[in-house]
Design a protein around this motif. Structure first.
Motif, mmCIF file in Angstrom:
data_model
loop_
_atom_site.group_PDB
_atom_site.id
_atom_site.type_symbol
_atom_site.label_atom_id
_atom_site.label_comp_id
_atom_site.label_asym_id
_atom_site.label_seq_id
_atom_site.Cartn_x
_atom_site.Cartn_y
_atom_site.Cartn_z
ATOM 1 N N MET A 59 0.836 -1.202 0.000
ATOM 2 C CA MET A 59 0.000 0.000 0.000
ATOM 3 C C MET A 59 0.873 1.254 0.000
ATOM 4 O O MET A 59 0.486 2.292 -0.496
ATOM 5 N N HIS A 66 1.523 7.064 -3.645
ATOM 6 C CA HIS A 66 0.969 7.369 -2.327
ATOM 7 C C HIS A 66 1.773 8.475 -1.649
ATOM 8 O O HIS A 66 2.999 8.463 -1.639
ATOM 9 N N ASP A 134 -2.229 9.275 11.322
ATOM 10 C CA ASP A 134 -3.379 9.324 10.405
ATOM 11 C C ASP A 134 -3.269 8.197 9.383
ATOM 12 O O ASP A 134 -4.242 7.490 9.087
ATOM 13 N N GLN A 139 -4.790 2.835 7.233
ATOM 14 C CA GLN A 139 -4.496 1.471 6.796
ATOM 15 C C GLN A 139 -5.218 0.449 7.665
ATOM 16 O O GLN A 139 -5.782 -0.525 7.165
ATOM 17 N N TYR A 142 -8.959 0.480 7.014
ATOM 18 C CA TYR A 142 -9.225 -0.122 5.694
ATOM 19 C C TYR A 142 -9.272 -1.640 5.809
ATOM 20 O O TYR A 142 -10.175 -2.301 5.303
ATOM 21 N N THR A 152 -10.536 10.149 7.252
ATOM 22 C CA THR A 152 -10.431 10.709 8.601
ATOM 23 C C THR A 152 -11.572 11.688 8.836
ATOM 24 O O THR A 152 -11.686 12.681 8.123
ATOM 25 N N ARG A 181 -20.563 2.397 9.662
ATOM 26 C CA ARG A 181 -19.475 2.989 8.855
ATOM 27 C C ARG A 181 -18.363 3.568 9.710
ATOM 28 O O ARG A 181 -17.319 3.975 9.196
ATOM 29 N N TRP A 209 -14.238 6.217 -1.883
ATOM 30 C CA TRP A 209 -13.135 6.952 -2.518
ATOM 31 C C TRP A 209 -12.046 5.979 -2.944
ATOM 32 O O TRP A 209 -11.566 5.196 -2.127
HETATM 33 C C1 LIG Z 1 -5.420 1.292 2.176
HETATM 34 C C2 LIG Z 1 -5.841 2.654 2.566
HETATM 35 C C3 LIG Z 1 -4.709 3.422 3.201
HETATM 36 C C4 LIG Z 1 -5.103 4.830 3.331
HETATM 37 C C5 LIG Z 1 -4.078 5.576 4.098
HETATM 38 C C6 LIG Z 1 -4.290 7.042 3.933
HETATM 39 C C7 LIG Z 1 -5.180 7.585 5.002
HETATM 40 C C8 LIG Z 1 -5.416 9.039 4.724
HETATM 41 C C9 LIG Z 1 -6.547 9.501 5.567
HETATM 42 C C10 LIG Z 1 -6.919 10.879 5.107
HETATM 43 O O1 LIG Z 1 -6.115 11.762 5.131
HETATM 44 S S1 LIG Z 1 -8.521 11.127 4.513
HETATM 45 C C11 LIG Z 1 -8.461 12.855 4.065
HETATM 46 C C12 LIG Z 1 -8.863 13.756 5.207
HETATM 47 N N1 LIG Z 1 -10.255 13.581 5.517
HETATM 48 C C13 LIG Z 1 -11.217 14.129 4.763
HETATM 49 O O2 LIG Z 1 -10.958 14.773 3.778
HETATM 50 C C14 LIG Z 1 -12.644 13.882 5.197
HETATM 51 C C15 LIG Z 1 -13.501 15.130 4.987
HETATM 52 N N2 LIG Z 1 -14.831 14.867 5.503
HETATM 53 C C16 LIG Z 1 -15.770 14.244 4.736
HETATM 54 O O3 LIG Z 1 -15.598 14.036 3.545
HETATM 55 C C17 LIG Z 1 -17.026 13.844 5.403
HETATM 56 O O4 LIG Z 1 -17.237 14.635 6.545
HETATM 57 C C18 LIG Z 1 -17.005 12.335 5.797
HETATM 58 C C19 LIG Z 1 -16.822 11.464 4.552
HETATM 59 C C20 LIG Z 1 -15.917 12.023 6.818
HETATM 60 C C21 LIG Z 1 -18.348 12.022 6.431
HETATM 61 O O5 LIG Z 1 -19.354 12.486 5.573
HETATM 62 P P1 LIG Z 1 -20.618 11.564 5.229
HETATM 63 O O6 LIG Z 1 -21.591 12.445 4.510
HETATM 64 O O7 LIG Z 1 -20.168 10.333 4.515
HETATM 65 O O8 LIG Z 1 -21.164 11.121 6.635
HETATM 66 P P2 LIG Z 1 -22.123 11.961 7.610
HETATM 67 O O9 LIG Z 1 -21.733 13.371 7.705
HETATM 68 O O10 LIG Z 1 -23.557 11.652 7.222
HETATM 69 O O11 LIG Z 1 -21.800 11.271 9.021
HETATM 70 C C22 LIG Z 1 -22.045 9.876 9.194
HETATM 71 C C23 LIG Z 1 -22.011 9.619 10.684
HETATM 72 O O12 LIG Z 1 -20.710 9.945 11.180
HETATM 73 C C24 LIG Z 1 -20.786 10.986 12.157
HETATM 74 N N3 LIG Z 1 -19.636 11.889 11.958
HETATM 75 C C25 LIG Z 1 -19.195 12.390 10.804
HETATM 76 N N4 LIG Z 1 -18.123 13.189 11.006
HETATM 77 C C26 LIG Z 1 -17.905 13.158 12.336
HETATM 78 C C27 LIG Z 1 -16.960 13.773 13.170
HETATM 79 N N5 LIG Z 1 -15.988 14.547 12.682
HETATM 80 N N6 LIG Z 1 -17.011 13.525 14.489
HETATM 81 C C28 LIG Z 1 -17.983 12.711 15.009
HETATM 82 N N7 LIG Z 1 -18.902 12.092 14.259
HETATM 83 C C29 LIG Z 1 -18.875 12.334 12.946
HETATM 84 C C30 LIG Z 1 -22.095 11.691 11.849
HETATM 85 O O13 LIG Z 1 -22.572 12.358 13.001
HETATM 86 C C31 LIG Z 1 -22.961 10.527 11.469
HETATM 87 O O14 LIG Z 1 -23.314 9.819 12.620
HETATM 88 P P3 LIG Z 1 -24.734 9.055 12.730
HETATM 89 O O15 LIG Z 1 -24.780 8.094 11.584
HETATM 90 O O16 LIG Z 1 -24.689 8.356 14.057
HETATM 91 O O17 LIG Z 1 -25.773 10.107 12.633
#
Ligand SMILES: CCCCCCCCCC(=O)SCCNC(=O)CCNC(=O)[C@H](O)C(C)(C)COP(=O)(O)OP(=O)(O)OC[C@H]1O[C@@H](n2cnc3c(N)ncnc32)[C@H](O)[C@@H]1OP(=O)(O)O
Length: 240
Positions: A59, A66, A134, A139, A142, A152, A181, A209
């Motif tokens: 990964m 990455h 983060d 990872q 996932y 995040t 989720r 994503w």
């Molecule tokens: C193999 C893979 C390896 C990957 C490694 C790399 C890792 C890199 C990680 C990152 O850097 S990701 C990039 C930084 N993060 C972002 O850009 C995320 C930006 N935020 C979003 O796009 C949205 O806010 C997100 C997708 C996280 C959530 O939006 P959604 O529309 O899908 O969900 P929604 O807002 O309906 O929330 C779903 C549930 O989560 C809860 N929730 C969402 N954000 C929250 C929060 N910040 N704190 C607490 N609860 C939260 C929300 O209250 C709700 O709870 P309930 O279902 O119980 O009602």
């Protein structure tokens, strides 16, 4: 008078150059004496039956440039060591769809940051520690969510003690609980004396994503004979 101005100018430029470039010069001339797979936590992890899974290493290295691997790990050898371990007995659970919270799956990440990554002199920049945690959470969540990418939503970090450059540290990241989720995680950074330097919690949400990118990465793993049997299990699961 002109001579004084010249001397002052030289002293200023010399001081600025020293302050600006000394860490790079020091890193360049210092013999790290440490290869990327050689670090002080190695024997402890191996005795505890921790292995370096190729599924996770890949990964870092293959999916479409990455960020962590390309920007940090390969940039001027900024990370002297960056290795990931997980317990071999949990291999199967990592690929299961339903992880119970008591499984507490976890990963260990060993790192050693060069001076390139310092903020204050010889202290690793807190932003890098946040990045490493983060990424560890990304990872782990996932894998724990059945190979669904996560994002995040929330990341909290308590910086308890400074993390020094050119020293080995270990990040232990674990799944706290999974609710739909939502994947709740926690992490700790330890030094070699097992002193806690950093603590973190995170909330990651499964998202749609880049699923294909990560699937391509998993497909590439098929080339790695050591874990062929696991890939078969993943593919079978997807067909069911
Ligand atoms: C193999 C893979 C390896 C990957 C490694 C790399 C890792 C890199 C990680 C990152 O850097 S990701 C990039 C930084 N993060 C972002 O850009 C995320 C930006 N935020 C979003 O796009 C949205 O806010 C997100 C997708 C996280 C959530 O939006 P959604 O529309 O899908 O969900 P929604 O807002 O309906 O929330 C779903 C549930 O989560 C809860 N929730 C969402 N954000 C929250 C929060 N910040 N704190 C607490 N609860 C939260 C929300 O209250 C709700 O709870 P309930 O279902 O119980 O009602």
């Amino acid at each position: 008078m002109k001579k004084n101005i010249l001397l002052f100018g030289l002293a200023f430029v010399g001081g600025f150059t020293y302050e600006r470039y000394f860490p790079y010069v020091k890193a360049f001339i210092s013999d790290k004496g440490q290869k990327n797979d050689d670090h002080s936590f190695k024997s402890m992890l191996e005795q505890g039956n921790y292995i370096q899974p190729k599924v996770i290493d890949i990964m870092h290295s293959s999916p479409d440039k990455h960020f962590l691997h390309n920007f940090i790990a390969q940039h001027n050898e900024a990370l002297n060591v960056f290795k990931i371990y997980y317990p071999d007995k949990l291999e199967q659970k990592i690929y299961s769809d339903n992880l119970e919270s008591e499984d507490k799956i976890h990963l260990h990440f060993v790192f050693n940051a060069a001076d390139h990554l310092q903020g204050h002199s010889s202290i690793v920049h807190g932003g890098l520690l946040a990045t490493l945690i983060d990424n560890a959470f990304g990872q782990l969540s996932y894998l724990a969510s059945g190979q669904i990418p996560t994002a995040t939503a929330n990341l909290n970090i308590n910086y308890r003690k400074p993390v020094k450059t050119n020293h080995d540290y270990m990040i232990t990241a674990e799944i706290d609980k999974i609710e739909g989720r939502k994947v709740f995680l926690k992490a700790t950074i330890y030094d070699q004396d097992k002193t806690i330097c950093t603590e973190a919690t995170g909330l990651f949400l499964t998202v749609q994503w880049g699923g294909q990118m990560w699937k391509n990465a998993l497909d590439k793993i098929k080339e790695v004979t050591q874990i062929d049997d696991k890939i078969v299990k993943i593919d079978q699961k997807k067909k069911e």
